[in-house]
Write an enzyme that holds these catalytic residues in place. Structure first.
Site, short mmCIF file in Angstrom:
data_model
loop_
_atom_site.label_atom_id
_atom_site.label_comp_id
_atom_site.label_asym_id
_atom_site.label_seq_id
_atom_site.Cartn_x
_atom_site.Cartn_y
_atom_site.Cartn_z
N GLY A 89 4.36 33.92 -19.51
CA GLY A 89 3.86 32.89 -18.60
C GLY A 89 4.93 32.36 -17.68
O GLY A 89 4.64 31.64 -16.72
N ARG A 90 6.16 32.69 -17.99
CA ARG A 90 7.26 32.20 -17.13
C ARG A 90 8.43 33.15 -17.10
O ARG A 90 9.54 32.79 -16.72
CB ARG A 90 7.72 30.84 -17.61
CG ARG A 90 8.12 30.83 -19.08
CD ARG A 90 8.79 29.57 -19.40
NE ARG A 90 8.83 29.35 -20.84
CZ ARG A 90 9.47 28.36 -21.39
NH1 ARG A 90 10.12 27.51 -20.63
NH2 ARG A 90 9.48 28.20 -22.68
N ASP A 122 4.12 25.69 -15.56
CA ASP A 122 4.67 25.78 -14.21
C ASP A 122 5.52 27.03 -14.01
O ASP A 122 6.11 27.21 -12.95
CB ASP A 122 5.50 24.52 -13.90
CG ASP A 122 6.62 24.31 -14.90
OD1 ASP A 122 6.81 25.18 -15.80
OD2 ASP A 122 7.31 23.28 -14.82
N GLY A 123 5.64 27.84 -15.06
CA GLY A 123 6.42 29.08 -14.92
C GLY A 123 7.92 28.86 -14.98
O GLY A 123 8.69 29.81 -14.77
N ASP A 249 3.22 35.53 -31.63
CA ASP A 249 3.71 35.94 -30.31
C ASP A 249 5.23 35.75 -30.19
O ASP A 249 5.82 36.16 -29.20
CB ASP A 249 3.00 35.17 -29.18
CG ASP A 249 3.07 33.67 -29.37
OD1 ASP A 249 2.64 33.19 -30.43
OD2 ASP A 249 3.58 32.98 -28.48
P1 AMP Z 1 6.59 29.64 -26.21
O1 AMP Z 1 6.16 28.37 -26.88
O2 AMP Z 1 7.77 29.48 -25.31
O3 AMP Z 1 6.76 30.77 -27.17
O4 AMP Z 1 5.39 30.04 -25.24
C1 AMP Z 1 4.07 30.25 -25.64
C2 AMP Z 1 3.26 30.73 -24.45
O5 AMP Z 1 3.27 29.75 -23.42
C3 AMP Z 1 3.78 32.01 -23.80
O6 AMP Z 1 2.67 32.71 -23.31
C4 AMP Z 1 4.65 31.48 -22.69
O7 AMP Z 1 4.85 32.40 -21.65
C5 AMP Z 1 3.85 30.29 -22.22
N1 AMP Z 1 4.68 29.24 -21.61
C6 AMP Z 1 5.58 28.42 -22.21
N2 AMP Z 1 6.12 27.57 -21.33
C7 AMP Z 1 5.57 27.85 -20.13
C8 AMP Z 1 5.71 27.32 -18.80
N3 AMP Z 1 6.56 26.32 -18.54
N4 AMP Z 1 4.98 27.89 -17.83
C9 AMP Z 1 4.13 28.88 -18.08
N5 AMP Z 1 3.93 29.42 -19.27
C10 AMP Z 1 4.63 28.92 -20.29
MG MG Z 2 7.11 32.63 -27.08
#
Ligand code: AMP
Ligand code: MG
Length: 488
Positions: A89-90, A122-123, A249
């Site tokens: 997502g980012r 926000d990516g 994930d």
């Molecule tokens: P994480 O908690 O970092 O493992 O992320 C879980 C999911 O949320 C994954 O699909 C990430 O790519 C997405 N994600 C986390 N933070 C962001 C962000 N700021 N913008 C877009 N996607 C996000």
């Molecule tokens: Mg992750």
């Protein structure tokens, strides 16, 4: 702008169902916080932080038309609930790089802007979390624990809004694989079974070609995943590392520590330690990690059921615990310098954990002091305790047991020889959360020196580095058992 291609493109050769092409959205005024020269050299990249075209490619400001970056699609179980809507997502996969020993690594750029999988996000990634991931992945590598690596980190003037306004940053992450358990879950739950099989074929081709010699290649692949995961978790437990968000994930298919968020190393030995501020139930508490890893492997097994027979999956899952216990015991034997197995050892080990827990003793410091009794005697260990009597009692038993150790030639192992070996597996330095926090506070004021100091220090966590001894001190009260926010 277009540039010549720096990367090979093996993931991109898969069908579009596996990913989406993405154009990174550059950040304003990016500059290097740290560049990992040693790692860069393994890939024949410059030893100094690059400028010009290479920097532009690595920061997503310039892309090759032949090799556009891509965001991978995956799903996953988050805190036990299935979420079909995940994916990079980012972050984007810039492409693959090959090192001097011909191993292929993914180069992933985290914080590069919106993708089709950004959902409400926000990516972006903030400087704070980027520093934490950079430092911890390199600290884990220094400890010899399988992990993704960090090639470099950039900060920018782009504001990113979390609980407060922070600076946007970028992390360049290298990994043998960015394939997660959740990649398989996505294809299973969307009933794309041809792609599920295609993914398994690629995992075998890229990571475990030996599977092709087996009568049941997919089962052999799953056995590899089970054993790699068991080894990784055993290493976490032995060194006192809590990941904090073991969603499927965030589980690498090849058993590397992956996606550093609200992680923590134990300070005082507290088995129920929860580092993730949002983990209200303690699902991902330190002592739950082996159980959760098995849960995650079972979720993966379910997704692989179209390729592998149920009985085979179950038999393979049943190996997880014995494998983990075996590796953990081997690691603890090394840590305590006890290589000749004796029945009494199990009792000695549990008495030690009990002692540390009851008296709230710093785990890393205790193990290091135990490894240094050849230099300063036993006082270094006893000084960690307010009630020295119980500690003395355990220590006497332990030292008496050590005297029975013999080497391959049948000679008694000297205290010095034992301790020297122990110091190679019991780190003096770990990335305590408070140390990371001090580095972050300085970096947010524009001073990156502490990030760089820690990055250097943690490359060699077993070395004395006497001039750096202050970094091995016990944490101050404010820095103990820190719970880390999930926001990143
Ligand atoms: P994480 O908690 O970092 O493992 O992320 C879980 C999911 O949320 C994954 O699909 C990430 O790519 C997405 N994600 C986390 N933070 C962001 C962000 N700021 N913008 C877009 N996607 C996000
Ligand atoms: Mg992750």
């Amino acid at each position: 702008m277009s540039s010549p291609c720096l990367f090979s493109r093996r993931f991109a050769a898969l069908p579009q169902a596996f990913y989406s092409y993405v154009t990174p959205q550059p950040l304003d005024n990016t500059r290097w916080v740290v560049w990992n020269s040693e790692l860069a050299c393994q890939f024949e990249l410059p030893s100094n932080a690059p400028n010009g075209e290479l920097k532009q490619i690595l920061s997503g400001e310039q892309i090759s038309q032949d090799a556009p970056p891509l965001a991978m699609k995956y799903a996953g179980h988050q805190f036990g609930a299935y979420n079909p809507d995940l994916g990079d997502g980012r972050g984007v996969l810039l492409g693959e790089l090959t090192n001097q020993t011909n191993d292929v690594f993914d180069l992933h750029l985290k914080g590069a802007g919106l993708t089709p999988y950004s959902r409400m996000g926000d990516g972006r990634a903030v400087l704070r979390s980027t520093i934490r991931e950079y430092l911890c992945s390199e600290a884990m590598a220094g400890l010899g624990i399988p992990t993704t690596r960090s090639l470099g980190m950039l900060v920018s003037d782009t504001p990113v809004y979390r609980e407060k306004c922070e600076q946007g940053a970028l992390l360049l992450r290298l990994a043998r694989s960015h394939i997660r358990f959740g990649h398989f879950e996505h294809f299973f739950y969307t009933n794309q079974l041809t792609h599920l099989q295609q993914l398994a074929d690629k995992v075998i081709e890229w990571y475990w070609p030996d599977c092709l010699e087996s009568e049941k290649p997919y089962l052999r692949m799953f056995e590899h995943i089970v054993s790699r995961t068991a080894e990784m978790i055993a290493q976490w437990q032995a060194c006192g590392f809590a990941h904090g968000v073991m969603n499927t994930d965030n589980m690498s298919i090849i058993g590397e520590t992956f996606d550093y968020g609200p992680f923590g190393f134990l300070d005082d030995y507290e088995p129920g330690y929860i580092c993730n501020h949002s983990d209200y139930q303690g699902r991902y508490a330190f002592d739950q990690q082996p159980r959760i890893a098995l849960w995650n492997l079972s979720a993966l097994a379910h997704s692989l059921s179209p390729l592998i027979e149920r009985e085979d999956l179950e038999a393979s899952l049943a190996n997880f615990e014995p494998l983990l216990v075996k590796t953990f015991s081997r690691l603890m034997r090394q840590k305590l310098g006890l290589y000749n197995k004796q029945k009494v050892d199990t009792q000695l080990f549990s008495a030690m954990f009990e002692l540390l827990h009851q008296h709230q003793i710093d785990y890393t410091r205790f193990m290091r002091e135990l490894s240094s009794v050849d230099q300063g005697g036993i006082n270094g260990v006893l000084d960690l305790f307010i009630d020295r009597a119980e500690a003395s009692h355990w220590l006497e038993q332990y030292l008496a047991r050590c005297e029975q150790e013999v080497d391959e030639t049948g000679h008694q192992v000297s205290c010095q020889a034992r301790c020297e070996k122990m110091r190679q597996v019991n780190p003096k330095y770990i990335l305590r959360n408070y140390l990371a926090q001090i580095a972050i506070d300085k970096a947010e004021q524009g001073d990156f020196s502490e990030v760089q100091t820690l990055a250097e220090l943690l490359k060699r966590p077993f070395d004395e580095q006497a001039e750096m001894s202050a970094y091995a001190n016990l944490p101050p009260d404010w820095g103990k058992k820190m719970e880390i926010s999930c926001s990143s």
